[in-house]
Design an enzyme around this catalytic site. Structure first.
Site, PDB file in Angstrom:
ATOM      1  N   HIS A 163      -4.322  -6.780   0.993  1.00  0.00           N
ATOM      2  CA  HIS A 163      -4.989  -5.809   0.344  1.00  0.00           C
ATOM      3  C   HIS A 163      -5.109  -6.008  -0.970  1.00  0.00           C
ATOM      4  O   HIS A 163      -4.278  -6.049  -1.894  1.00  0.00           O
ATOM      5  CB  HIS A 163      -4.316  -4.285   0.761  1.00  0.00           C
ATOM      6  CG  HIS A 163      -4.883  -3.165  -0.024  1.00  0.00           C
ATOM      7  ND1 HIS A 163      -4.227  -2.249  -0.554  1.00  0.00           N
ATOM      8  CD2 HIS A 163      -6.394  -3.025  -0.249  1.00  0.00           C
ATOM      9  CE1 HIS A 163      -5.123  -1.306  -1.193  1.00  0.00           C
ATOM     10  NE2 HIS A 163      -6.282  -1.936  -1.025  1.00  0.00           N
ATOM     11  N   GLU A 174      -1.380  -6.339  -1.810  1.00  0.00           N
ATOM     12  CA  GLU A 174      -0.300  -5.959  -0.758  1.00  0.00           C
ATOM     13  C   GLU A 174      -0.467  -6.779   0.624  1.00  0.00           C
ATOM     14  O   GLU A 174      -1.448  -6.781   1.158  1.00  0.00           O
ATOM     15  CB  GLU A 174      -0.331  -4.490  -0.548  1.00  0.00           C
ATOM     16  CG  GLU A 174      -0.195  -3.496  -1.417  1.00  0.00           C
ATOM     17  CD  GLU A 174      -0.496  -2.123  -1.305  1.00  0.00           C
ATOM     18  OE1 GLU A 174       0.416  -1.190  -1.615  1.00  0.00           O
ATOM     19  OE2 GLU A 174      -1.615  -1.914  -0.715  1.00  0.00           O
ATOM     20  N   SER A 217      -7.635  -0.633   3.068  1.00  0.00           N
ATOM     21  CA  SER A 217      -6.667  -0.020   2.178  1.00  0.00           C
ATOM     22  C   SER A 217      -6.051   1.149   2.881  1.00  0.00           C
ATOM     23  O   SER A 217      -4.972   1.678   2.261  1.00  0.00           O
ATOM     24  CB  SER A 217      -7.470   0.413   1.112  1.00  0.00           C
ATOM     25  OG  SER A 217      -8.478   1.534   1.458  1.00  0.00           O
ATOM     26  N   ASN A 236      -1.079   3.309  -2.276  1.00  0.00           N
ATOM     27  CA  ASN A 236      -1.775   4.699  -2.040  1.00  0.00           C
ATOM     28  C   ASN A 236      -1.086   5.902  -1.527  1.00  0.00           C
ATOM     29  O   ASN A 236      -1.376   6.886  -1.123  1.00  0.00           O
ATOM     30  CB  ASN A 236      -2.908   4.298  -0.986  1.00  0.00           C
ATOM     31  CG  ASN A 236      -4.239   3.681  -1.589  1.00  0.00           C
ATOM     32  OD1 ASN A 236      -4.427   4.450  -2.593  1.00  0.00           O
ATOM     33  ND2 ASN A 236      -4.980   2.907  -0.818  1.00  0.00           N
TER      34      ASN A 236
END
Length: 510
Positions: free
Chosen positions: A144, A156, A123, A194
């Site tokens: 991900h 992702e 991540s 993120n």
């Protein structure tokens, strides 16, 4: 490019919650799956756990017994990594440590076929760094998933500098075939989610630190006005402050100390105190059996607001006009600059300036600023602030009008951009920079934020609905108020506004 054939062997390394979840997803899609963990017996225990979870779905009537048995039959625990040699796709979900993952990838490269896809569920680590030094870096890619993998839709697909484009296309189609919503991303710190999500936490933390309102009130505004499923404080309590703070620090450091990602001293203090949220029993809130949820601040008026004047178009707030009409308010419309007049009060959507500053600069008496709402027709709450010279009677009239429309009114301190508006424009600003820097497309970023963290609307679409010009104006005013690079507007938003573009997707045009 086609997805992997459903008969292709998939291997998952790491039998923790994430690895087990990924293995379940692949098996549900029809793949034979080998699950490996270097802890003896861990893979078999994880598969037994998957079987129990599927059993509960059978009990609820959401899965047929035959389907459960077929999924579990496709899951094979293995005790030696050498058993993964025939895998067509290997997904590692082990500890977030660059050296450990690199060592594993080198071992897999020597073990598996030359065309085997080596995917990392990282991540936060660079896919480019993970692939560096390998013989076939073009075969390394990020895949991900979000926790829990069987339930969360987003994946992702992250390409490093050497990743073959055809590989990214194959995994994109594979994720779609697995029932997921994949997005392409370039390997930069935080990938999409993120990175873009940092302002959601950062703005609430800053508002708390500056005394805008208490945690429960700020959370309620993000939920009841902004349409987010959870406010920032209840969400970070759920995630765990050690985890959330570490991600923020990681992104901050990866961007060489860019103050847009600066960690919060408020959150650091919680981590230092061991108040990590739900898992420790206390974070911003207490979670003991006798803990009471703090009350949300609200204003109330005994005044009746039967009429108001609408001056000009209210922009994104225009649906409020019909809501007022439906509630029995008599409305007079006339030309103007997007204001609402009720009694002695003047109401306006925030533009990022302090209410007291705007009152002086624009010559507006008894100014009351309104925050952004996801949908002014259906929102149950709205935040307001007012200028220092706003008379109590005028303030009461503004509250009465909003109450008449069925809105619960919450006051916050006179800070730039209020709560929902500044949070949304900062999310949009970070998303716009990610588009500008080629991290992902505007469409993929909006999809990622909705599918990965359950935002009610993609931040770029939201900025378009607010108006590119108004979003940029709010950011400019925030930057002037604070004098910090944290609020600097994205060059993409400036360029689009200068070009007269209405949508961020127009930035994709050459």
């Amino acid at each position: 490019m086609n997805a992997l054939d459903s008969n292709a062997q998939v291997a998952v390394i790491g039998a923790g919650a994430m690895g087990a979840g990924i293995a379940q997803v692949a098996a549900q899609a029809g793949h034979p799956v080998k699950l490996y963990d270097n802890r003896p017996g861990a893979a078999a225990q994880a598969i037994a756990g998957i079987d129990r979870q599927l059993g509960r779905l059978v009990e609820k009537g959401k899965l047929q017994t035959e389907a459960r048995e077929a999924i579990v039959a496709r899951l094979e625990p293995v005790e030696a990594i050498e058993a993964l040699a025939d895998a067509r796709l290997v997904i590692e979900a082990i500890v977030e440590n660059l050296q450990v993952k690199q060592d594993l990838l080198r071992q897999l490269e020597n073990l598996c076929a030359a065309d085997c896809i080596l995917a990392s569920n990282t991540s936060s680590l660079s896919i480019t760094s993970l692939a560096a030094g390998l013989q076939r870096p073009q075969q390394v890619i990020g895949m991900h998933f979000f926790n829990p993998a069987p339930l969360m839709a987003l994946v992702e697909i992250v390409s490093g500098l050497a990743t073959a484009p055809s590989l990214a296309d194959t995994l994109y189609e594979t994720a779609k075939a697995w029932g997921k919503k994949p997005v392409h991303a370039r390997s930069t710190p935080g990938f999409i989610v993120n990175r873009v999500a940092r302002p959601f936490y950062a703005e609430s933390l800053r508002l708390l630190q500056e005394g805008a309102a208490d945690c429960a009130t700020l959370d309620a505004l993000l939920r009841d006005a902004g349409g987010f499923r959870m406010g920032a404080f209840e969400l970070t309590d759920l995630i765990g402050h050690d985890v959330n703070y570490a991600v923020t620090c990681s992104v901050f450091e990866a961007f060489y100390g860019d103050f847009r990602f600066q960690p919060s001293l408020v959150q650091k203090e919680l981590v230092d105190a061991g108040r990590l949220g739900r898992k420790s029993g206390q974070g911003f809130y207490r979670y003991s059996d006798d803990a009471e949820r703090p009350a949300v601040a609200e204003m109330h008026s005994q005044t009746h607001a039967g009429a108001c004047v609408i001056e000009g178009h209210l922009g994104v707030m225009q649906p409020l006009v019909q809501r007022l009409r439906d509630s029995g308010v008599t409305i007079t419309e006339r030309a103007g600059s997007g204001l609402i007049r009720v009694g002695d009060a003047t109401l306006a959507l925030s533009d990022g300036r302090l209410a007291s500053q705007r009152a002086v600069e624009d010559g507006l008496r008894n100014l009351v600023l309104l925050d952004l709402a996801l949908d002014y027709q259906s929102a149950s709450r709205i935040a307001i602030s007012w200028s220092a010279d706003t008379a109590p009677d005028a303030r009461d009239q503004a509250v009465a009008l909003l109450q008449q429309a069925g809105l619960r009114v919450t006051a916050v301190a006179d800070l730039p951009g209020l709560v929902v508006l500044r949070t949304v424009v900062m999310l949009a600003n970070e998303a716009a920079d990610a588009v500008l820097q080629g991290v992902a497309s505007a469409a993929d970023i909006d999809l990622a934020m909705c599918a990965g963290v359950n935002y009610p609307r993609g931040p770029l679409v939201w900025a378009e609905q607010i108006g590119i010009g108004h979003s940029l104006r709010v950011l400019d005013h925030l930057q002037r108020s604070y004098g910090e690079s944290r609020y600097r507007p994205s060059l993409l938003l400036r360029r689009l506004h200068a070009e007269g573009a209405a949508t961020v997707t127009e930035s994709a045009k050459p």
